[in-house]
Design an enzyme around this catalytic site. Structure first.
Site, PDB file in Angstrom:
ATOM      1  N   GLY A  15       0.794  -1.234   0.000  1.00 57.22           N
ATOM      2  CA  GLY A  15       0.000   0.000   0.000  1.00 57.22           C
ATOM      3  C   GLY A  15       0.817   1.270   0.000  1.00 57.22           C
ATOM      4  O   GLY A  15       0.343   2.316   0.441  1.00 57.22           O
ATOM      5  N   SER A  16       2.057   1.218  -0.496  1.00 54.43           N
ATOM      6  CA  SER A  16       2.861   2.459  -0.534  1.00 54.43           C
ATOM      7  C   SER A  16       2.244   3.466  -1.505  1.00 54.43           C
ATOM      8  O   SER A  16       2.329   4.679  -1.288  1.00 54.43           O
ATOM      9  CB  SER A  16       4.308   2.143  -0.925  1.00 54.43           C
ATOM     10  OG  SER A  16       4.367   1.693  -2.260  1.00 54.43           O
ATOM     11  N   ASN A  17       1.587   2.989  -2.550  1.00 51.89           N
ATOM     12  CA  ASN A  17       0.900   3.903  -3.474  1.00 51.89           C
ATOM     13  C   ASN A  17      -0.371   4.463  -2.830  1.00 51.89           C
ATOM     14  O   ASN A  17      -0.703   5.628  -3.023  1.00 51.89           O
ATOM     15  CB  ASN A  17       0.590   3.189  -4.787  1.00 51.89           C
ATOM     16  CG  ASN A  17       1.841   3.025  -5.621  1.00 51.89           C
ATOM     17  OD1 ASN A  17       2.298   3.967  -6.248  1.00 51.89           O
ATOM     18  ND2 ASN A  17       2.417   1.832  -5.604  1.00 51.89           N
ATOM     19  N   MET A  97      -4.265  -7.054  -7.422  1.00 53.00           N
ATOM     20  CA  MET A  97      -3.650  -8.105  -8.234  1.00 53.00           C
ATOM     21  C   MET A  97      -4.643  -8.976  -9.017  1.00 53.00           C
ATOM     22  O   MET A  97      -4.242  -9.943  -9.640  1.00 53.00           O
ATOM     23  CB  MET A  97      -2.787  -9.009  -7.348  1.00 53.00           C
ATOM     24  CG  MET A  97      -1.672  -8.269  -6.655  1.00 53.00           C
ATOM     25  SD  MET A  97      -0.732  -7.198  -7.779  1.00 53.00           S
ATOM     26  CE  MET A  97       0.413  -8.370  -8.461  1.00 53.00           C
ATOM     27  N   HIS A  98      -5.928  -8.657  -8.927  1.00 57.67           N
ATOM     28  CA  HIS A  98      -6.877  -9.428  -9.760  1.00 57.67           C
ATOM     29  C   HIS A  98      -7.165  -8.649 -11.045  1.00 57.67           C
ATOM     30  O   HIS A  98      -7.303  -7.428 -11.005  1.00 57.67           O
ATOM     31  CB  HIS A  98      -8.206  -9.618  -9.019  1.00 57.67           C
ATOM     32  CG  HIS A  98      -8.158 -10.649  -7.932  1.00 57.67           C
ATOM     33  ND1 HIS A  98      -7.454 -11.821  -8.050  1.00 57.67           N
ATOM     34  CD2 HIS A  98      -8.719 -10.662  -6.699  1.00 57.67           C
ATOM     35  CE1 HIS A  98      -7.591 -12.516  -6.930  1.00 57.67           C
ATOM     36  NE2 HIS A  98      -8.343 -11.840  -6.101  1.00 57.67           N
ATOM     37  N   ASN A 114      -5.672   2.268 -13.418  1.00 61.70           N
ATOM     38  CA  ASN A 114      -4.742   1.256 -12.909  1.00 61.70           C
ATOM     39  C   ASN A 114      -3.304   1.727 -13.075  1.00 61.70           C
ATOM     40  O   ASN A 114      -2.920   2.250 -14.123  1.00 61.70           O
ATOM     41  CB  ASN A 114      -4.937  -0.063 -13.685  1.00 61.70           C
ATOM     42  CG  ASN A 114      -3.958  -1.150 -13.242  1.00 61.70           C
ATOM     43  OD1 ASN A 114      -3.880  -1.470 -12.071  1.00 61.70           O
ATOM     44  ND2 ASN A 114      -3.196  -1.680 -14.198  1.00 61.70           N
ATOM     45  N   HIS A 116       0.623   0.834 -13.387  1.00 60.85           N
ATOM     46  CA  HIS A 116       1.454  -0.322 -13.775  1.00 60.85           C
ATOM     47  C   HIS A 116       2.891   0.134 -14.001  1.00 60.85           C
ATOM     48  O   HIS A 116       3.125   1.116 -14.728  1.00 60.85           O
ATOM     49  CB  HIS A 116       0.885  -0.978 -15.040  1.00 60.85           C
ATOM     50  CG  HIS A 116       1.603  -2.250 -15.400  1.00 60.85           C
ATOM     51  ND1 HIS A 116       1.635  -3.341 -14.556  1.00 60.85           N
ATOM     52  CD2 HIS A 116       2.348  -2.563 -16.477  1.00 60.85           C
ATOM     53  CE1 HIS A 116       2.369  -4.288 -15.116  1.00 60.85           C
ATOM     54  NE2 HIS A 116       2.815  -3.844 -16.279  1.00 60.85           N
ATOM     55  N   ASP A 156      -3.533  -4.939 -17.813  1.00 59.64           N
ATOM     56  CA  ASP A 156      -2.709  -3.723 -17.977  1.00 59.64           C
ATOM     57  C   ASP A 156      -2.837  -3.096 -19.362  1.00 59.64           C
ATOM     58  O   ASP A 156      -1.870  -2.585 -19.911  1.00 59.64           O
ATOM     59  CB  ASP A 156      -1.237  -4.065 -17.664  1.00 59.64           C
ATOM     60  CG  ASP A 156      -1.116  -4.495 -16.213  1.00 59.64           C
ATOM     61  OD1 ASP A 156      -0.384  -5.457 -15.949  1.00 59.64           O
ATOM     62  OD2 ASP A 156      -1.799  -3.900 -15.362  1.00 59.64           O
TER      63      ASP A 156
HETATM   64  C1  GRF Z   1       3.296  -1.425  -7.424  1.00 59.20           C
HETATM   65  O1  GRF Z   1       4.578  -1.588  -8.001  1.00 59.20           O
HETATM   66  C2  GRF Z   1       2.236  -1.469  -8.481  1.00 59.20           C
HETATM   67  O2  GRF Z   1       2.570  -0.784  -9.650  1.00 59.20           O
HETATM   68  C3  GRF Z   1       2.150  -2.940  -8.733  1.00 59.20           C
HETATM   69  O3  GRF Z   1       2.148  -3.492  -7.426  1.00 59.20           O
HETATM   70  C4  GRF Z   1       2.906  -2.632  -6.595  1.00 59.20           C
HETATM   71  C5  GRF Z   1       2.020  -2.202  -5.453  1.00 59.20           C
HETATM   72  O4  GRF Z   1       2.828  -1.629  -4.493  1.00 59.20           O
HETATM   73  N1  GRF Z   1       0.978  -3.301  -9.477  1.00 59.20           N
HETATM   74  P1  GRF Z   1       2.127  -0.998  -3.168  1.00 59.20           P
HETATM   75  O5  GRF Z   1       1.226  -2.070  -2.603  1.00 59.20           O
HETATM   76  O6  GRF Z   1       1.362   0.206  -3.612  1.00 59.20           O
HETATM   77  O7  GRF Z   1       3.283  -0.649  -2.282  1.00 59.20           O
END
Ligand code: GRF
Length: 210
Positions: A15-17, A97-98, A114, A116, A156
């Site tokens: 969940g860093s994003n 991831m789905h 999304n 990627h 993607d």
């Molecule tokens: C990220 O690299 C995203 O692009 C990929 O999975 C990773 C998720 O990272 N699909 P986080 O869970 O947001 O840290």
């Protein structure tokens, strides 16, 4: 006072994003509110990040559907129904991831984006960062990148909202490269979310003016 745009963020991992989006909202960089964080994995640290930020969470695993012999489409349709209750203006797939089917996407036309960590058409699916790194080591590519695109059925794929190319650095370790990619993701995901909301606002303004 107009309510802020309603965001749902879907995760499967650290969940860093998601954290980048949370901080952008808190710092008023992103003019929105995150109303729900969804994960298909209970162990996803992103769920703790949401809790710490006081954001509602939904754990929605696929396993019980598989155990009951139900289809992915049934899972997607039920998930869509739950999310509709939150009236999202935008759904951000941040490491979800789905692969979502039309049974989900059809409920949220042009409202699902999304992230990627590759350039369009390069290294679809999981492990894109490592694949890009290994392709560079093998002399197959000169650069890679990160993109955010509208989610359409298919892995993607979909119209690209924002993308950023990234050069490789000679002798850079995979870990350092990954850190650089994630830093780019954290910038792009906020930009893409704001750009999508702005586009919708413009559309709604045009509608109001007509
Ligand atoms: C990220 O690299 C995203 O692009 C990929 O999975 C990773 C998720 O990272 N699909 P986080 O869970 O947001 O840290």
């Amino acid at each position: 006072m107009k309510e802020k745009a309603r965001l749902i963020v879907m995760i499967s991992g650290s969940g860093s994003n998601l954290q980048a989006l949370i901080e952008a909202v808190q710092e008023n960089v992103l003019d929105a509110q995150i109303v729900l964080v969804v994960s298909n994995r209970l162990a996803a640290y992103g769920l703790q990040r949401a809790d710490q930020a006081g954001i509602d969470t939904l754990y929605f695993p696929l396993k019980p559907y598989r155990a009951a012999g139900q289809s992915r489409e049934q899972y997607d349709a039920d998930l869509a129904q739950k999310l509709q209750e939150y009236h999202p203006d935008l759904i951000v797939l941040a490491g979800w991831m789905h692969v979502l089917s039309p049974a989900f996407l059809n409920h949220f036309k042009r409202r699902v984006i999304n992230l990627h960590p590759a350039l369009p058409g390069q290294f679809d699916g999981v492990g894109a960062i490592r694949c890009a790194y290994e392709a560079y080591q093998a002399g197959e590519i000169e650069q890679t990148g990160v993109m955010v695109h509208y989610a359409v059925p298919g892995v993607d794929a979909g119209p690209v909202l924002v993308q950023e190319t990234m050069p490789f650095l000679e002798g850079e370790s995979l870990k350092d490269f990954e850190d650089r990619v994630h830093a780019a993701e954290h910038r792009l995901i906020v930009q893409a979310a704001q750009r999508t909301l702005d586009a919708r606002n413009i559309n709604s303004q045009v509608r109001e003016e007509k």
